[in-house]
Design a protein around this motif. Structure first.
Motif, PDB file in Angstrom:
ATOM      1  N   TYR A  65      -0.351  -4.546   3.870  1.00 40.92           N
ATOM      2  CA  TYR A  65       0.765  -3.727   3.409  1.00 40.92           C
ATOM      3  C   TYR A  65       1.164  -4.192   2.002  1.00 40.92           C
ATOM      4  O   TYR A  65       0.885  -5.337   1.612  1.00 40.92           O
ATOM      5  N   PRO A  66       1.826  -3.334   1.208  1.00 46.30           N
ATOM      6  CA  PRO A  66       2.158  -3.706  -0.169  1.00 46.30           C
ATOM      7  C   PRO A  66       2.891  -5.040  -0.307  1.00 46.30           C
ATOM      8  O   PRO A  66       2.610  -5.812  -1.233  1.00 46.30           O
ATOM      9  N   HIS A  67       3.831  -5.329   0.624  1.00 43.06           N
ATOM     10  CA  HIS A  67       4.616  -6.561   0.478  1.00 43.06           C
ATOM     11  C   HIS A  67       3.782  -7.814   0.705  1.00 43.06           C
ATOM     12  O   HIS A  67       4.227  -8.924   0.371  1.00 43.06           O
ATOM     13  N   GLN A  68       2.573  -7.645   1.262  1.00 42.66           N
ATOM     14  CA  GLN A  68       1.718  -8.803   1.510  1.00 42.66           C
ATOM     15  C   GLN A  68       0.826  -9.136   0.317  1.00 42.66           C
ATOM     16  O   GLN A  68       0.036 -10.073   0.384  1.00 42.66           O
ATOM     17  N   LEU A  69       0.963  -8.387  -0.768  1.00 41.66           N
ATOM     18  CA  LEU A  69       0.121  -8.579  -1.947  1.00 41.66           C
ATOM     19  C   LEU A  69       0.953  -9.068  -3.122  1.00 41.66           C
ATOM     20  O   LEU A  69       2.159  -8.856  -3.180  1.00 41.66           O
ATOM     21  N   SER A  70       0.289  -9.688  -4.076  1.00 38.18           N
ATOM     22  CA  SER A  70       0.970 -10.115  -5.305  1.00 38.18           C
ATOM     23  C   SER A  70       1.196  -8.906  -6.201  1.00 38.18           C
ATOM     24  O   SER A  70       0.640  -7.824  -5.982  1.00 38.18           O
ATOM     25  N   GLY A  71       2.014  -9.098  -7.249  1.00 40.88           N
ATOM     26  CA  GLY A  71       2.286  -8.005  -8.184  1.00 40.88           C
ATOM     27  C   GLY A  71       1.026  -7.495  -8.852  1.00 40.88           C
ATOM     28  O   GLY A  71       0.822  -6.290  -9.010  1.00 40.88           O
ATOM     29  N   GLY A  72       0.141  -8.426  -9.256  1.00 42.32           N
ATOM     30  CA  GLY A  72      -1.108  -8.021  -9.885  1.00 42.32           C
ATOM     31  C   GLY A  72      -2.020  -7.271  -8.937  1.00 42.32           C
ATOM     32  O   GLY A  72      -2.686  -6.304  -9.328  1.00 42.32           O
TER      33      GLY A  72
ATOM     34  N   PRO B 218       5.828   1.518   1.549  1.00 44.48           N
ATOM     35  CA  PRO B 218       5.894   0.180   2.152  1.00 44.48           C
ATOM     36  C   PRO B 218       5.451   0.121   3.606  1.00 44.48           C
ATOM     37  O   PRO B 218       5.192  -0.968   4.118  1.00 44.48           O
ATOM     38  N   VAL B 219       5.346   1.268   4.295  1.00 46.80           N
ATOM     39  CA  VAL B 219       5.009   1.247   5.726  1.00 46.80           C
ATOM     40  C   VAL B 219       3.567   1.685   5.990  1.00 46.80           C
ATOM     41  O   VAL B 219       3.168   1.823   7.142  1.00 46.80           O
ATOM     42  N   LEU B 220       2.787   1.901   4.932  1.00 42.70           N
ATOM     43  CA  LEU B 220       1.375   2.257   5.101  1.00 42.70           C
ATOM     44  C   LEU B 220       0.491   1.161   4.510  1.00 42.70           C
ATOM     45  O   LEU B 220       0.797   0.600   3.456  1.00 42.70           O
ATOM     46  N   ARG B 221      -0.616   0.880   5.181  1.00 41.75           N
ATOM     47  CA  ARG B 221      -1.582  -0.071   4.640  1.00 41.75           C
ATOM     48  C   ARG B 221      -2.165   0.500   3.348  1.00 41.75           C
ATOM     49  O   ARG B 221      -2.347   1.713   3.215  1.00 41.75           O
TER      50      ARG B 221
ATOM     51  N   PRO C 207       4.721  -1.096  -9.152  1.00 40.89           N
ATOM     52  CA  PRO C 207       3.940  -0.541  -8.034  1.00 40.89           C
ATOM     53  C   PRO C 207       4.645  -0.648  -6.689  1.00 40.89           C
ATOM     54  O   PRO C 207       4.370   0.135  -5.781  1.00 40.89           O
ATOM     55  N   MET C 208       5.561  -1.606  -6.537  1.00 41.84           N
ATOM     56  CA  MET C 208       6.232  -1.762  -5.247  1.00 41.84           C
ATOM     57  C   MET C 208       7.092  -0.549  -4.926  1.00 41.84           C
ATOM     58  O   MET C 208       7.274  -0.201  -3.760  1.00 41.84           O
TER      59      MET C 208
END
Length: 557
Positions: A161-168, A115-118, A109-110
């Motif tokens: 943002y995506p990078h602030q979340l876990s893989g799951g 990566p620059v949109l909420r 999903p990453m």
């Protein structure tokens, strides 16, 4: 094991691929990528496409989505979505159809999320493109679908943002985006491969729950037969662009007809641990009270500290394998990177044959580097794409003074050891399959004749048959060279097959440590029990097919 036994004979057909053929038109003499395959998925049904890398699973899904690369052309057949043939549609018509009637979840999903949109805005963007809902209604529906996929603290995650979340959590966002418009068909392409077992189980349960709620047809692509046992209604087994066997999941897993299907099932590692290697007194690696703390600094305010590793201790003798298992964020890879000195530990000792390397300078560490080697999860990212395999393999020995002629001879020998032809040395990484690249990465590590090999999720992205081959290779190299292995994995089946001892980590701490057979067969800690219970297909014994396959190989018809 109780398999799904739902009957879909009366359900309307959601997707039907009929005699679907895909060619490489600009490559004379190359076989067809898809050779007239037939797949039918009814409303509410989950059909699993299984097979090795290169079998045509993902090409099938991309053909349905109208996303085939330019080099591939549909040469014949039909793709019918609720009776409508998708092949004659224009790109504009296919764009209208995607997400609204057919949606897809990708493996990583990453790379699929912006990566620059909420993430909340990305879910609303799907509705903005395909509906005339107001901004307030789009926001309400986005929050509703995020709650349906059981995300915690939805208001916070909506703004993340995506990078602030876990893989799951990122995978749950992808599922929310895919289902927010309630499509007829959901295609899931290896959506749980890179996830740890507990997160994997949650995602599988989530897909099943939402499928039943919305009546969605699911085309699930995977190489994990344990996942197949958990989620499939119907299974289609693919090999070299053809469907070699299909039928209800219980029939395929209990009574497979095709030899290829039996070999796939035989390749699935068992949760029953192997016989441990004899332990010696020759301790090659000792880790004592290892700590790694992130945070705590900050210019204007003190940031909270995160203990990625907390008082981790173990020892490893020559010729044995220590497995470190746990969920994402448990501290497994942090420990591995500290051992390799890719990151500096906050405190503790890392003794390599009695020498503490935890605080050595770069210069002081160099003589010890060659004795510690690592194999990462993705060899495509760890091999230089501009270098030939020979250049990658001999770089390390040349840096330590080995003559080029001697290094090339050793590289040629190791190609044979890892099961690749010597002329592979003249080729580049992109010219190999994933399993072959991982063999090359192992050969590069062994070129240095290390005392300790750290394998960080080294087989998690490989299909089951290639995974079995790589595990056998590591086992043979260990027998021949006496290498001690630190094996990082979230797959308990893999840990059972290769590890003599197992450490279970949770939130940076070791919660259980002991012989693999004892820890996996009689876990003492609740967290270890939860990991074992979450393993997909855990109570299905694939090993009867291994004995059948070995018998057939020994006594061919």
């Amino acid at each position: 094991m109780l398999f799904k036994t739902r009957n879909f004979d009366a359900a309307p057909v959601a997707l039907s691929a009929e005699a679907l053929t895909v060619n490489l038109p600009d490559t004379p003499g190359v076989p067809q990528v898809l050779k007239g395959i037939d797949v039918t998925i009814r409303q509410g049904e989950t059909v699993c496409l299984v097979g090795e890398s290169g079998s045509g699973k993902s090409v099938t899904s991309l053909a349905v989505m109208g996303l085939l690369p330019e080099a591939l052309k549909v040469a014949g057949g039909k793709i019918l979505l609720q009776g409508q043939n998708l092949l004659p549609l224009s790109q504009a018509q296919m764009r209208e159809l995607r997400a609204a009637r057919v949606a897809m979840i990708f493996q990583e999903p990453m790379t699929a999320l912006n990566p620059v949109l909420r993430v909340g805005d990305q879910i609303m963007e799907v509705m903005e493109l395909h509906t005339r809902l107001s901004a307030a209604e789009r926001r309400r529906r986005a929050i509703d679908i995020m709650e349906q996929v059981h995300l915690p603290d939805v208001p916070r995650i909506f703004r993340s943002y995506p990078h602030q979340l876990s893989g799951g959590q990122r995978q749950r966002i992808m599922i929310a985006m895919a289902l927010v418009l309630e499509p007829v068909l959901l295609i899931a392409d290896e959506p749980t491969t890179a996830l740890d077992v507990t997160t994997q189980k949650q995602i599988l349960l989530l897909i099943d729950e939402l499928q039943q709620k919305h009546g969605t047809a699911v085309l699930f692509i995977t190489h994990d037969m344990g996942v197949v046992a958990e989620i499939a209604d119907t299974v289609c087994v693919m090999k070299h662009g053809e469907i070699v066997e299909h039928g209800p999941v219980e029939q395929i897993l209990r009574h497979p007809k095709a030899d290829y299907t039996r070999k796939l099932l035989a390749s699935v590692p068992s949760l029953a641990p192997r016989d441990p290697r004899a332990e010696t007194q020759d301790i090659v690696l000792r880790v004592s009270k290892l700590n790694k703390i992130y945070g705590g600094g900050g210019i204007f305010r003190k940031l909270p500290q995160a203990h990625a590793a907390k008082d981790v201790s173990f020892s490893l003798t020559r010729g044995r394998t220590l497995g470190i298992v746990g969920e994402s964020g448990s501290g497994k890879s942090t420990v591995a990177r500290c051992i390799m000195r890719l990151i500096d530990p906050t405190s503790g000792r890392i003794e390599l044959d009695g020498t503490d390397i935890a605080t050595l300078s770069r210069g002081g560490l160099k003589p010890h580097r060659k004795r510690l080697q690592v194999v990462f999860q993705d060899p495509m990212r760890s091999l230089n794409p501009r270098w030939t395999i020979a250049q990658s393999l001999i770089e390390g020995p040349l840096n330590y003074g080995t003559p080029r002629r001697e290094a090339m001879a050793e590289a040629a020998r190791l190609m044979g050891v890892v099961g690749l032809p010597e002329d592979s040395l003249r080729r580049y990484p992109h010219q190999f399959s994933g399993g072959q690249r991982q063999r090359i990465a192992i050969a590069r590590a062994v070129m240095m004749r290390p005392d300790v090999l750290v394998a960080d999720e080294a087989v998690s992205a490989l299909d089951v048959s290639v995974q079995a081959q790589v595990l056998e290779l590591l086992d043979q190299l260990q027998r021949d060279l006496g290498i001690a292995i630190v094996f990082i994995t979230h797959d308990l089946r893999v840990a059972a097959q290769i590890c003599d001892e197992v450490i279970v980590m949770q939130r940076g701490e070791v919660v259980e440590h002991g012989p693999a057979g004892e820890v996996l067969a009689h876990p003492a800690h609740p967290y270890t029990r939860a990991l074992i219970e979450a393993a997909p297909g855990r109570d299905w014994d694939f090993q009867n097919f291994r004995s059948m396959s070995e018998s057939q190989d020994a006594h061919p018809a």
